[in-house]
Design an enzyme around this catalytic site. Structure first.
Site, PDB file in Angstrom:
ATOM      1  N   ARG A  63       4.893 -13.409  -5.372  1.00 34.66           N
ATOM      2  CA  ARG A  63       4.003 -12.318  -4.977  1.00 34.66           C
ATOM      3  C   ARG A  63       4.231 -11.870  -3.545  1.00 34.66           C
ATOM      4  NH1 ARG A  63       1.901 -15.775  -8.433  1.00 34.66           N
ATOM      5  NH2 ARG A  63       1.152 -17.106  -6.768  1.00 34.66           N
ATOM      6  N   GLU A 100      -1.033 -28.170  -3.504  1.00 37.51           N
ATOM      7  CA  GLU A 100      -2.267 -28.868  -3.868  1.00 37.51           C
ATOM      8  C   GLU A 100      -2.112 -29.618  -5.178  1.00 37.51           C
ATOM      9  OE1 GLU A 100      -3.234 -24.393  -4.443  1.00 37.51           O
ATOM     10  OE2 GLU A 100      -1.756 -25.581  -3.408  1.00 37.51           O
TER      11      GLU A 100
END
Length: 175
Positions: A63, A100
């Site tokens: 993105r 994460e």
């Protein structure tokens, strides 16, 4: 960056729970890309901040390619992709980083820009900061100067800003 821009961006996001893994709340900004006014406002905001200050824009897969390429075009400078490992055809440098939900590796071409280039690094989201920090490390290994980092969304609770050290970060929306 203004509160009205942050509000516009917030209104064009959607949350996708448990993506890409259970427990992760994914901030999807593809609805923002589909709104010419909102997308243009994000690009125009970065352009106003960096016009005349950068030689190249680096966008992080995938993105970051979208906002980075549009911003580079508007600034009249080149665009350099930072890609997932194994996707670039030439000689590359790699950096491994933590997410994460695991680890990953990104790469940049060894000849992406001349040493001494002033570089703007762009991505859609900063969460733990691993991806953006790794991209900045690669830019600096090639002799570039990171003059700024621009993201659309900063997930403040995950503390990604701390991973960047003193590198300047601008976030359109902090959630």
């Amino acid at each position: 960056m203004t509160d009205s821009l942050a509000s516009l961006v917030a209104s064009r996001l959607r949350d996708i729970p448990d993506f890409p893994e259970p427990g992760v709340l994914f901030k999807d900004f593809t609805p923002l890309l589909g709104d010419a006014r909102a997308f243009g406002a994000v690009v125009d905001d970065a352009v106003a901040r960096y016009a005349g200050r950068v030689d190249v824009v680096v966008g992080i897969e995938a993105r970051g390619f979208m906002i980075g390429a549009a911003t580079a075009y508007a600034l009249g400078v080149g665009f350099v992709p930072v890609r997932k490992q194994g996707k670039l055809p030439g000689e590359t440098r790699a950096a491994e980083y933590s997410l994460e939900y695991g680890t990953a590796t990104i790469e940049i071409h060894d000849d992406a820009f001349p040493a001494g280039s002033r570089v703007l690094v762009m991505d859609d989201v900063i969460a733990t900061g691993g991806t953006v920090a790794a991209a900045c490390d690669l830019v600096e290994e090639l002799g570039g100067e990171v003059v700024g980092i621009e993201v659309v969304i900063e997930v403040a609770a995950l503390g990604g800003r701390a991973a960047l050290g003193s590198r300047p970060l601008t976030s359109v929306l902090v959630v």
